[in-house]
Design a protein around this motif. Structure first.
Motif, PDB file in Angstrom:
ATOM      1  N   TYR A  45      28.494  76.363  27.806  1.00  0.00           N
ATOM      2  CA  TYR A  45      28.664  76.111  29.241  1.00  0.00           C
ATOM      3  C   TYR A  45      29.851  76.904  29.785  1.00  0.00           C
ATOM      4  O   TYR A  45      30.821  77.175  29.084  1.00  0.00           O
ATOM      5  CB  TYR A  45      28.878  74.619  29.491  1.00  0.00           C
ATOM      6  CG  TYR A  45      27.848  73.734  28.813  1.00  0.00           C
ATOM      7  CD1 TYR A  45      26.521  73.743  29.220  1.00  0.00           C
ATOM      8  CD2 TYR A  45      28.214  72.896  27.757  1.00  0.00           C
ATOM      9  CE1 TYR A  45      25.576  72.936  28.594  1.00  0.00           C
ATOM     10  CE2 TYR A  45      27.275  72.083  27.122  1.00  0.00           C
ATOM     11  CZ  TYR A  45      25.957  72.116  27.538  1.00  0.00           C
ATOM     12  OH  TYR A  45      25.026  71.331  26.927  1.00  0.00           O
ATOM     13  N   GLN A  46      29.784  77.214  31.074  1.00  0.00           N
ATOM     14  CA  GLN A  46      30.887  77.959  31.686  1.00  0.00           C
ATOM     15  C   GLN A  46      30.802  77.865  33.206  1.00  0.00           C
ATOM     16  O   GLN A  46      29.706  77.834  33.770  1.00  0.00           O
ATOM     17  CB  GLN A  46      30.824  79.441  31.267  1.00  0.00           C
ATOM     18  CG  GLN A  46      31.881  80.326  31.931  1.00  0.00           C
ATOM     19  CD  GLN A  46      31.855  81.743  31.398  1.00  0.00           C
ATOM     20  OE1 GLN A  46      31.962  81.955  30.181  1.00  0.00           O
ATOM     21  NE2 GLN A  46      31.702  82.721  32.287  1.00  0.00           N
ATOM     22  N   TYR A  47      31.973  77.848  33.858  1.00  0.00           N
ATOM     23  CA  TYR A  47      32.087  78.041  35.296  1.00  0.00           C
ATOM     24  C   TYR A  47      32.538  79.484  35.519  1.00  0.00           C
ATOM     25  O   TYR A  47      33.434  79.980  34.819  1.00  0.00           O
ATOM     26  CB  TYR A  47      33.118  77.086  35.904  1.00  0.00           C
ATOM     27  CG  TYR A  47      32.661  75.649  35.988  1.00  0.00           C
ATOM     28  CD1 TYR A  47      31.868  75.215  37.049  1.00  0.00           C
ATOM     29  CD2 TYR A  47      33.026  74.730  35.002  1.00  0.00           C
ATOM     30  CE1 TYR A  47      31.447  73.890  37.133  1.00  0.00           C
ATOM     31  CE2 TYR A  47      32.610  73.408  35.076  1.00  0.00           C
ATOM     32  CZ  TYR A  47      31.812  73.000  36.137  1.00  0.00           C
ATOM     33  OH  TYR A  47      31.394  71.699  36.211  1.00  0.00           O
ATOM     34  N   ASP A 100      33.728  82.202  38.550  1.00  0.00           N
ATOM     35  CA  ASP A 100      34.072  82.519  39.942  1.00  0.00           C
ATOM     36  C   ASP A 100      33.591  83.928  40.248  1.00  0.00           C
ATOM     37  O   ASP A 100      33.924  84.880  39.534  1.00  0.00           O
ATOM     38  CB  ASP A 100      35.590  82.441  40.137  1.00  0.00           C
ATOM     39  CG  ASP A 100      36.142  81.055  39.838  1.00  0.00           C
ATOM     40  OD1 ASP A 100      35.475  80.078  40.225  1.00  0.00           O
ATOM     41  OD2 ASP A 100      37.212  80.967  39.205  1.00  0.00           O
ATOM     42  N   THR A 150      31.425  80.041  43.223  1.00  0.00           N
ATOM     43  CA  THR A 150      31.547  79.611  41.834  1.00  0.00           C
ATOM     44  C   THR A 150      30.226  79.034  41.347  1.00  0.00           C
ATOM     45  O   THR A 150      29.587  78.235  42.048  1.00  0.00           O
ATOM     46  CB  THR A 150      32.656  78.559  41.686  1.00  0.00           C
ATOM     47  OG1 THR A 150      33.907  79.133  42.096  1.00  0.00           O
ATOM     48  CG2 THR A 150      32.776  78.077  40.243  1.00  0.00           C
ATOM     49  N   TRP A 199      28.054  77.347  37.856  1.00  0.00           N
ATOM     50  CA  TRP A 199      28.066  76.748  36.518  1.00  0.00           C
ATOM     51  C   TRP A 199      26.813  77.197  35.802  1.00  0.00           C
ATOM     52  O   TRP A 199      25.753  77.369  36.436  1.00  0.00           O
ATOM     53  CB  TRP A 199      28.096  75.222  36.628  1.00  0.00           C
ATOM     54  CG  TRP A 199      27.931  74.498  35.299  1.00  0.00           C
ATOM     55  CD1 TRP A 199      28.926  74.086  34.480  1.00  0.00           C
ATOM     56  CD2 TRP A 199      26.701  74.117  34.671  1.00  0.00           C
ATOM     57  NE1 TRP A 199      28.404  73.464  33.369  1.00  0.00           N
ATOM     58  CE2 TRP A 199      27.039  73.465  33.471  1.00  0.00           C
ATOM     59  CE3 TRP A 199      25.359  74.243  35.002  1.00  0.00           C
ATOM     60  CZ2 TRP A 199      26.080  72.957  32.595  1.00  0.00           C
ATOM     61  CZ3 TRP A 199      24.388  73.749  34.140  1.00  0.00           C
ATOM     62  CH2 TRP A 199      24.750  73.108  32.954  1.00  0.00           C
ATOM     63  N   PHE A 203      28.335  75.627  42.120  1.00  0.00           N
ATOM     64  CA  PHE A 203      29.321  74.640  41.663  1.00  0.00           C
ATOM     65  C   PHE A 203      28.971  73.218  42.101  1.00  0.00           C
ATOM     66  O   PHE A 203      29.066  72.279  41.306  1.00  0.00           O
ATOM     67  CB  PHE A 203      30.705  75.027  42.206  1.00  0.00           C
ATOM     68  CG  PHE A 203      31.785  74.047  41.867  1.00  0.00           C
ATOM     69  CD1 PHE A 203      32.435  74.101  40.648  1.00  0.00           C
ATOM     70  CD2 PHE A 203      32.157  73.057  42.776  1.00  0.00           C
ATOM     71  CE1 PHE A 203      33.432  73.189  40.330  1.00  0.00           C
ATOM     72  CE2 PHE A 203      33.148  72.139  42.473  1.00  0.00           C
ATOM     73  CZ  PHE A 203      33.792  72.200  41.240  1.00  0.00           C
ATOM     74  N   ALA A 213      26.453  71.369  39.840  1.00  0.00           N
ATOM     75  CA  ALA A 213      26.722  71.215  38.404  1.00  0.00           C
ATOM     76  C   ALA A 213      26.810  69.745  38.006  1.00  0.00           C
ATOM     77  O   ALA A 213      26.601  69.400  36.837  1.00  0.00           O
ATOM     78  CB  ALA A 213      28.020  71.924  38.032  1.00  0.00           C
ATOM     79  N   ARG A 247      28.765  69.689  32.354  1.00  0.00           N
ATOM     80  CA  ARG A 247      29.553  69.964  33.562  1.00  0.00           C
ATOM     81  C   ARG A 247      31.044  69.785  33.319  1.00  0.00           C
ATOM     82  O   ARG A 247      31.871  70.282  34.088  1.00  0.00           O
ATOM     83  CB  ARG A 247      29.102  69.039  34.696  1.00  0.00           C
ATOM     84  CG  ARG A 247      29.291  67.555  34.382  1.00  0.00           C
ATOM     85  CD  ARG A 247      28.658  66.659  35.427  1.00  0.00           C
ATOM     86  NE  ARG A 247      28.756  65.247  35.068  1.00  0.00           N
ATOM     87  CZ  ARG A 247      27.874  64.631  34.276  1.00  0.00           C
ATOM     88  NH1 ARG A 247      26.864  65.305  33.742  1.00  0.00           N
ATOM     89  NH2 ARG A 247      28.015  63.344  33.993  1.00  0.00           N
ATOM     90  N   ARG A 277      36.180  78.743  31.805  1.00  0.00           N
ATOM     91  CA  ARG A 277      36.087  79.317  33.150  1.00  0.00           C
ATOM     92  C   ARG A 277      36.377  80.815  33.072  1.00  0.00           C
ATOM     93  O   ARG A 277      37.184  81.254  32.243  1.00  0.00           O
ATOM     94  CB  ARG A 277      37.058  78.641  34.110  1.00  0.00           C
ATOM     95  CG  ARG A 277      36.739  78.887  35.577  1.00  0.00           C
ATOM     96  CD  ARG A 277      37.531  77.968  36.477  1.00  0.00           C
ATOM     97  NE  ARG A 277      37.024  78.031  37.852  1.00  0.00           N
ATOM     98  CZ  ARG A 277      36.669  76.985  38.555  1.00  0.00           C
ATOM     99  NH1 ARG A 277      36.740  75.775  38.034  1.00  0.00           N
ATOM    100  NH2 ARG A 277      36.243  77.127  39.808  1.00  0.00           N
TER     101      ARG A 277
END
Length: 480
Positions: A371-373, A375, A380, A382, A403, A406, A412, A417
């Protein structure tokens, strides 16, 4: 012939035209220029190139300027048709048919000649549409992606058709079984037969004459692929497909049968119920959806894109990325800035090195989703990424959302990031200044050229399929 002069066929027609206007026979004109009538006939039929002195003599004898004799245009509408017919019959396309040439003698009227030439034009047009260049294929694929984006990647008519077929097979819940797929085939008048000698250019072959669908050996691990291939073959029949007349139509048919197969393996009603409950409990996960219906991770991810916007009220994106970072498949209606070329095509473009779709290859634990967020200039996002491997290479499958959506997904809580500024080249494609200053002009890499970049797509009744192999296969199995 020199540059600027007509081809031999056009020159011959112009000589014949002016000879006819003067009322001269071949022998009469030949006598005036010092040639036998048979030699002049070869020139008029475009089979012999005359010397410049002969052309001067012909122009004088016919009382025309040499420039008139050497003009590149056909001397009359009839001659233009005859010339076009000659070129068409000399083409590899017509030669491949094994038919004798039509000689446009006086017995063929202008109307008949125009009709024959018209048929050649249509034959050439259809052949040209069937053989797509890589650029044409990319444009067709881009148009199709935009068409599906406008529909939220959802085809309600095929959803309804799939639900009807699945119910009729006796299926009630869980994964669609091989037996239920066989029942669906039997209802259409087909029997599924597993063979180990399918032509390399095919995934399955449907014998319409004997009611058979030939598939690879049933021992292939997993089973999802075989069910999907059988359902795709049935989809062609249920959707009334005819041999595609263009690459665009071929792609549309392929999308439809893939959609039908997915809608059968993951029926809309059961899938929406499963996903809606998971969303309510804030534990949406592609890997759970995959396991509930016994399909591959990629199949589940693609099916999620069919249902998420229409039934779960969320936008999203899907990526399949090769191990070298090239985007193989992609879909988005959430604004994620996918990489594109000048035609708008995304296939083969490198995704940002900071996206999880590429960073996942660096992970040592690949048994579950990462998983990752991220920008980006568009906001942004997810995402959840799962990696896999084929015999040839590794790949990643990513499903992501903006975002604010998510919150419905497992994963989540991740603290991973990254920032991506792509398509700004300073993000990940431009070397840092010290490295650029050190090595600019000092390196000469040997690039790996992929053959498909320059080659046209294979031709055939269906692109890439060897018709001769298919017919030989059907003949070999027809009596079994």
């Amino acid at each position: 012939m020199k540059a600027g002069t007509p081809d031999l066929a056009t020159l011959g027609h112009r000589i014949r035209h002016f000879r006819g206007e003067r009322g001269l026979t071949l022998d009469q004109l030949g006598e005036l220029v010092g040639l036998a009538g048979s030699q002049l006939s070869l020139i008029e039929n475009g089979k012999r190139e005359p010397k410049l002195s002969t052309l001067d003599a012909l122009a004088a004898a016919l009382d025309v300027q040499l420039a008139d004799l050497l003009a590149r245009e056909a001397p009359s509408p009839r001659a233009a048709l005859e010339l076009e017919l000659g070129r068409a019959q000399a083409s590899p396309l017509y030669q491949s048919l094994g038919l004798p040439p039509v000689r446009p003698g006086r017995g063929i009227t202008d109307e008949t000649l125009a009709a024959i030439v018209g048929l050649h034009r249509e034959l050439q047009r259809r052949a040209s549409e069937a053989i797509a260049t890589p650029e044409e294929a990319r444009r067709a694929n881009t148009d199709l992606r935009e068409r599906m984006r406008a529909r939220d990647n959802h085809l309600p008519d095929i959803e309804e058709l799939a639900e009807e077929q699945v119910r009729a097979s006796g299926h009630r819940s869980g994964a669609l079984t091989h037996r239920e797929v066989s029942v669906m085939a039997e209802r259409l008048g087909f029997k599924l037969i597993y063979v180990d000698d399918l032509p390399d250019s095919t995934r399955s072959i449907t014998d319409l004459a004997n009611g058979r669908i030939y598939l690879p050996p049933a021992s292939i691990p997993g089973g999802h692929g075989l069910r999907s291939m059988a359902l795709q073959a049935m989809g062609h029949r249920l959707l009334g497909h005819q041999p595609p007349a263009s690459y665009d139509e071929f792609l549309w048919q392929r999308l439809q049968i893939n959609y039908f197969a997915a809608a059968c393996l993951m029926p809309q009603e059961a899938s929406v119920a499963f996903l809606s409950q998971a969303k309510k409990e804030k534990r949406l996960a592609i890997e759970d959806f995959r396991d509930a219906f016994g399909v591959t991770h990629e199949a589940a991810a693609l099916r999620f894109t069919n249902l998420a916007t229409v039934h779960l009220d969320m936008t999203l994106h899907f990526l399949r990325v090769n191990g070298d970072g090239a985007l193989l498949k992609g879909y988005e209606n959430d604004g994620l800035p996918l990489p594109t070329d000048v035609t708008g095509s995304i296939e083969g473009q490198w995704v940002c090195k900071r996206w999880r779709a590429r960073r996942a290859f660096e992970e040592t634990n690949r048994t579950t989703e990462n998983y990752q967020y991220t920008d980006t200039p568009a906001g942004t996002f997810w995402c959840a990424t799962q990696t896999g491997r084929t015999d040839a290479t590794e790949f990643s499958i990513t499903v992501g959302v903006p975002f604010n959506q998510a919150k419905w997904f497992r994963g989540r809580e991740t603290t991973v990031r990254a920032e991506s500024r792509c398509p700004d080249e300073s993000c990940c494609r431009r070397a840092p200044d010290p490295l650029a200053e050190r090595w600019a002009g000092q390196a000469w890499p040997s690039a790996r050229l992929h053959a498909h970049v320059l080659s046209p797509l294979p031709s055939g009744t269906f692109p890439g399929v060897d018709d001769a192999e298919v017919y030989a296969f059907l003949e070999a199995h027809a009596g079994k």
